[in-house]
Every structure is written in structure tokens, then in C-alpha cells.
Design an enzyme around this catalytic site. Sequence first.
Site, PDB file in Angstrom:
ATOM      1  N   HIS A   1      19.974  47.239  22.146  1.00 14.91           N
ATOM      2  CA  HIS A   1      18.989  46.158  22.147  1.00 14.91           C
ATOM      3  C   HIS A   1      17.727  46.630  21.442  1.00 14.91           C
ATOM      4  CE1 HIS A   1      15.111  45.295  24.265  1.00 14.91           C
ATOM      5  NE2 HIS A   1      15.403  44.056  23.919  1.00 14.91           N
TER       6      HIS A   1
ATOM      7  N   HIS B   1      26.831  43.869  20.643  1.00 20.19           N
ATOM      8  CA  HIS B   1      27.981  44.193  21.483  1.00 20.19           C
ATOM      9  C   HIS B   1      29.116  44.611  20.550  1.00 20.19           C
ATOM     10  CE1 HIS B   1      26.016  42.562  25.030  1.00 20.19           C
ATOM     11  NE2 HIS B   1      25.717  41.478  24.341  1.00 20.19           N
TER      12      HIS B   1
ATOM     13  N   HIS C   1      17.288  59.226  21.796  1.00 18.11           N
ATOM     14  CA  HIS C   1      15.946  59.473  22.316  1.00 18.11           C
ATOM     15  C   HIS C   1      15.139  60.376  21.392  1.00 18.11           C
ATOM     16  CE1 HIS C   1      15.726  57.571  26.336  1.00 18.11           C
ATOM     17  NE2 HIS C   1      17.049  57.624  26.278  1.00 18.11           N
TER      18      HIS C   1
ATOM     19  N   THR D   1      10.709  43.635  19.218  1.00 16.48           N
ATOM     20  CA  THR D   1       9.274  43.887  19.061  1.00 16.48           C
ATOM     21  C   THR D   1       8.595  42.561  18.753  1.00 16.48           C
ATOM     22  OG1 THR D   1       9.527  44.462  16.704  1.00 16.48           O
ATOM     23  CG2 THR D   1       9.492  46.280  18.290  1.00 16.48           C
TER      24      THR D   1
END
Length: 297
Positions: A133, A123, A167, A136
Site C-alpha cells: 500500500h 494484491h 524498511h 500520500t
Amino acid sequence: MSEQFDQRKAQAAAWFGALRDDIVAAFEALEDSQQTGPLALRPPGRFEVSETRRRAGDGSDAGGGVMSVMRGGRVFEKVGVNVSTVHGELGKPARAAMAARKDFPGMERDPRFWASGISLVAHMQNPHTPAVHLNTRMFWTPHGWWFGGGTDLNPCLPYDEDTAAFHATLKMHCDRHDPDYYPRFKAWADEYFFVPHRGRARGVGGIFFDDHDTGDWEADFAFVQDVGRAFLPAFLPLVERRRDLAWTEADRAAQIAHRGLYAEYNLIYDRGIKFGLATGHDIEAIMMSMPPLASWP
């Protein structure tokens, strides 16, 4: 086979720990490099590191990990980077859920499990800089194993170019393993990180996968490692781009309102939090992801 998986468990746990070390070092370097703005007058943020322990139902040791949390930094308002390796026996509700998800009827007879992973939530101080976030993990039972996790971006003030860059980096790392991974796991993230009672996504997406077992452990582990390697090059350039932008009181209000949405999702839907609570892991480590401040209408 048991000895082979003992080695694989050790490999996975070591990787999650090494990834944690790299991220912590990179985030503290960001704090050092923040030399402008009113928050640059405060000392650079540093992670507070503490050990976490999990106790089985009979009180015996069932593993643990390391919780690293930074609060009140120049760049990060609150960020946690946790690693853990736990083991034991799943309770009856967890056994039933696992058997249903993985077609493991043997879970009722032998409910042992082992799990290791890394979990990160950041944050940010500047409302223009997106929250993020990463998680794994590897999960093992006597009946099978799999990997899971993902990463998603959570800006309160979205920028199309930031979303596209985030992305694109994830896609590049996924494509090294299978051209089907990115579109499949992006769609999974869009579904998983949706907040049904609000009718909206919690952020601008990323990738998410679970129960990932192609039958080739080495290939699947290599993919999970690349998901971890993608994180810093996907996120750090966005921080560099936005951390010096001026913000208003309205921007700050939008930020803490968006954090309320994030908190709702985590407490109601997040699978990792539910698993941690069900298996008795350290409560502070489980709730590390919660924002320092949030608001609701």
C-alpha cells in the site's frame, strides 16, 4: 498567501499525477517481463483508466481524478493506482474531527477544504509476493495545511530479508530530511496499521505520518516527494525476488485469508476510506483497495 497556496496546490497535484504515471509504467513493465510460470501464457496485464468525479451536496462539481485498475495480470491479481484532487466544504462531523486534530476552531466558521493525493494498493498473484500500500496527500483549509500518508508491506508469507530491505529503503529516503523521521513514522505505522479486534498488525509495517506541517512547506513537500520516490525501489526488488517461486494450495489459502484481515482493517479503521465516504467521493475509487478474493474462518 492565497495566490501562493494556489501555486503550491498545483505543484502538489502535478507531483501526485507524475508519480502515478511512473508507477503505472513500472507495473506494466513488470507484466511484460513475466515470461515464466503458468500465468505467463496470458496477455500481460494493463491498467483500465477511468475518470472519477466528486459532487458536492448541492450537486455541483467538487473535483475528481483518475482511477487506474489492473485485474488478472501475470504478476498482479488486482492493483489500483488512483489520483484525485477534490474541494468543497466539510460536513459537521468532519469539521469537528478536523478542529480537534489540528486545533482549527475556525473550521466551524469556514469549512472549506482542498485535498490532492495518490492512493495505491497491489494484491499479487503469487502468494510469496507481498501485497503493498502507498498513499500520500496534501490537505489545505483556510486555517492551515499539512501532508500525510505512508506505505506498508503486507505479505501473507513473510520473509525477514524482504521486510528488512523494504524498511532500509524507506529509512534511507527519510534520513535525507531528518534522522528522526524514520523511527518516528515507523512507530506511527506500527500503531496505525494494527488491527485491534484481531490483536495483530495487518502486515510487517512501513511508515505512516499525518498532520505533517513543520512550518516549511517546501521542505515538507520535498519529504513527501521522497516518500513517493522510495516506493518503487523499495517494492520492485521484492517482486523480482519472489514472483517465480512455486506455490501450493495451502499458500493460496493463506493469501486469501490474509486478505480478509486486510479488508477488515480497511473497512473498519482506514482513515482515507472514512474520509472518502464522508465527503461523497466516487465509491468505486474509494473501494479500489479491496482485494479481489478474501476468506474468513
